[in-house]
Scaffold this active site. Structure first.
Site, PDB file in Angstrom:
ATOM      1  N   GLY A  36      34.965  44.403  12.701  1.00  0.00           N
ATOM      2  CA  GLY A  36      34.179  45.332  13.524  1.00  0.00           C
ATOM      3  C   GLY A  36      33.034  44.536  14.111  1.00  0.00           C
ATOM      4  N   SER A  37      33.209  44.074  15.370  1.00  0.00           N
ATOM      5  CA  SER A  37      32.215  43.154  15.947  1.00  0.00           C
ATOM      6  C   SER A  37      31.304  43.866  16.943  1.00  0.00           C
ATOM      7  CB  SER A  37      32.941  42.004  16.649  1.00  0.00           C
ATOM      8  OG  SER A  37      33.623  42.510  17.794  1.00  0.00           O
ATOM      9  N   GLY A  38      31.010  45.149  16.648  1.00  0.00           N
ATOM     10  CA  GLY A  38      30.089  45.891  17.515  1.00  0.00           C
ATOM     11  C   GLY A  38      28.650  45.473  17.253  1.00  0.00           C
ATOM     12  N   ASN A  92      27.279  53.641   7.489  1.00  0.00           N
ATOM     13  CA  ASN A  92      26.650  54.918   7.181  1.00  0.00           C
ATOM     14  C   ASN A  92      27.730  55.880   6.699  1.00  0.00           C
ATOM     15  OD1 ASN A  92      24.006  54.299   7.843  1.00  0.00           O
ATOM     16  ND2 ASN A  92      24.214  54.938   9.975  1.00  0.00           N
ATOM     17  N   LYS A 112      20.020  58.240   2.852  1.00  0.00           N
ATOM     18  CA  LYS A 112      20.224  57.959   4.279  1.00  0.00           C
ATOM     19  C   LYS A 112      21.164  59.007   4.883  1.00  0.00           C
ATOM     20  CE  LYS A 112      20.685  54.409   7.716  1.00  0.00           C
ATOM     21  NZ  LYS A 112      21.420  53.264   8.204  1.00  0.00           N
TER      22      LYS A 112
END
Ligand code: NAD
Length: 308
Positions: free
Chosen positions: A7-9, A103, A184
């Site tokens: 996941g290279s966001g 998250n 969170k």
């Protein structure tokens, strides 16, 4: 340490950039073609468009990845976790550590389907990053990252903590990371959801009549499920901390949370099913009431149906 980032966001690029800068070999995995092309051809650009620091990097589609890796850091969105894990089974060796900082709630159950428990490291981060365009990442705040080994492996957890700190990402090992994860989630399940529903920034919520009761009702539903799953939260204290954020008219108050950005600005699906949706679903299974979380989940899905 040989690190793969799945996941290279925004977050994956930011963590990957910082690890690379201190010498770790990093490979980015993504199935977003434009991002892979930008990274392989133009490098990873870090910072402002006119003054970005450029690093030559390797990026692949997950199915092209080969070889055993020391550490995989997962940075897809919550609803992409299962598919992401299924796509990287080829590089999950017997000693490959997998760190999940997404998250949302319920990720350990998904991780256990693909990764041996001794290799699972779970955590939470308040680092903040954005990806204004393919191949360019901005880091807005280093925040704090805390992680825990779910099998209690303090030594390997300590090694990952040391690696991240060396890379300039403030990190500590925790023996109660689920408390931070739930806290969170309470913030995201109220603030992110309400800003998205009411189409306002965080300070804007201070003008919503009855917001105090709404926040407390949602946090109580999160806390009841957390307690049933073994984590004690103090709902009144968390609600008050959340409501305090709404009074700030400075940088925090001006901010539009990520769920608002995803849905209202970028027209992308939200992580609601792993926040309020998770609480509604799991509470129902345990015979607990969570009507506010149920309604918020349905309302966000309603907006998704209108926007996407
Ligand atoms: P993002 O959407 O920018 O990045 C997600 C990346 O995962 C995308 O590049 C996407 O193409 C890729 N992806 C999707 N499915 C995949 C698959 N099957 N295999 C490989 N790659 C896949 O999201 P982000 O902002 O980086 O957030 C990642 C996670 O971190 C989320 O859970 C988010 O809530 C959390 N988080 C974000 C921030 C932030 O400031 N952006 C801060 C704290 C936590």
């Amino acid at each position: 340490m040989r690190v793969y980032i799945a996941g290279s966001g925004a977050m994956g690029s930011c963590f990957g950039y910082k690890l690379m800068k201190t010498g770790d070999p990093v490979v980015f995995l993504d199935h977003w073609a434009e991002q892979i092309d930008s990274l392989n051809n133009g490098g990873l650009r870090f910072g402002r468009e006119d003054s970005a620091d450029v690093h030559h990097v390797h990026a692949n589609r997950p199915e092209e990845a080969r070889g055993e890796v020391d550490l995989i850091i997962l940075f897809c969105k919550s609803m992409q976790l299962e598919e992401t894990l299924a796509g990287i089974t080829g590089i999950l060796g017997a000693r490959t550590q997998v760190l999940c900082l997404l998250n949302g709630l319920g990720h350990v159950d998904t991780l256990k389907k693909y990764v041996a428990e001794r290799n699972i490291f779970i955590g939470v981060t308040t680092l903040s990053a954005s990806l204004p365009e393919a191949g360019r990442v901005c880091c807005h705040s280093l925040g704090k990252t805390e992680i825990q080994s779910i099998s209690g492996d303090m030594i390997r957890c300590g090694n990952i903590v040391a690696e991240l700190n060396y890379a300039g990402i403030p990190t500590h090992a925790s023996d109660d990371v689920f408390k931070a994860i739930w806290k969170k989630a309470c913030i995201n399940g109220t603030t992110n959801a309400f800003c998205t529903l009411f189409d306002c920034n965080i300070h804007g919520l201070s003008k919503v009549p009855g917001i105090e009761a709404l926040v407390e009702a949602v946090v109580r539903e999160f806390a009841a499920l957390a307690q049933a799953q073994g984590t004690k939260l103090w709902p009144k204290k968390i609600s008050n901390e959340i409501l305090d954020l709404y009074q700030k008219s400075s940088a925090v108050g001006e901010h539009y949370p990520s769920m608002h950005q995803d849905l209202r600005q970028k027209r992308r699906p939200t992580e609601i099913d792993f926040l309020n949706g998770y609480v509604a679903r799991k509470s129902a299974e345990l015979g607990l009431e969570a009507p506010h979380c149920q309604m918020i989940t349905e309302a966000i899905h309603g907006l998704e149906a209108l926007y996407l």
